[in-house]
Design a protein around this motif. Structure first.
Motif, short mmCIF file in Angstrom:
data_model
loop_
_atom_site.label_atom_id
_atom_site.label_comp_id
_atom_site.label_asym_id
_atom_site.label_seq_id
_atom_site.Cartn_x
_atom_site.Cartn_y
_atom_site.Cartn_z
N SER A 153 6.06 -31.34 -15.17
CA SER A 153 7.04 -31.73 -16.18
C SER A 153 6.42 -31.97 -17.54
O SER A 153 5.26 -32.38 -17.64
CB SER A 153 7.79 -32.99 -15.73
N ILE A 190 13.36 -32.78 -20.94
CA ILE A 190 12.35 -32.59 -19.90
C ILE A 190 12.36 -31.12 -19.49
O ILE A 190 13.41 -30.57 -19.16
CB ILE A 190 12.62 -33.48 -18.67
N LEU A 242 10.80 -28.50 -16.75
CA LEU A 242 10.19 -28.47 -15.43
C LEU A 242 9.78 -27.05 -15.09
O LEU A 242 10.60 -26.12 -15.15
CB LEU A 242 11.18 -28.97 -14.37
#
Length: 124
Positions: free
Chosen positions: A17, A28, A30
């Motif tokens: 992340s 965020i 990922l």
């Protein structure tokens, strides 16, 4: 899919992340670990500064956005604020979407383990 709506995976274990915070939200990104089994090449999550989800974008391995989840109707339920509506939009299927709406939800409910026995589930 239902798994996307309920996040049926361990994000912390399965993804690397990156967090970027602005004046209005957390972003965020990922990226799945090499050994993670997933159809997504990348997932981007936007959260309010107090951690409530705003939306999520899912990308394929070619970095093409394929799916979006929108969260709305934030309500206080007991001691928690949650989005009561989640819309999953497959971007490759115009006009289609799945909407999950909580009409009533309770947290910290005591449930007897016997309710999940094979015998009890067969009765229902």
């Amino acid at each position: 899919t239902n798994d996307d709506l309920v996040q049926d995976e361990s994000l912390e274990d399965d993804y690397q992340s990156t967090l970027v915070t602005s004046d209005t939200q957390h972003q965020i990104t990922l990226i799945p670990h090499a050994d993670t089994v997933t159809v997504w090449g990348k997932v981007e999550l936007a959260l309010t500064l107090d951690g409530l989800p705003i939306h999520a974008f899912y990308y394929d391995d070619n970095d093409v956005r394929k799916r979006e989840i929108r969260y709305s109707d934030i309500q206080q339920v007991g001691d928690q604020k949650i989005p009561m509506v989640m819309e999953l939009i497959p971007l490759n299927k115009p006009g289609q979407k799945t909407i999950m709406t909580y009409i009533e939800i309770e947290f910290y409910v005591n449930v007897d383990e016997k309710d999940f026995s094979l015998r009890a589930l067969k009765k229902k």
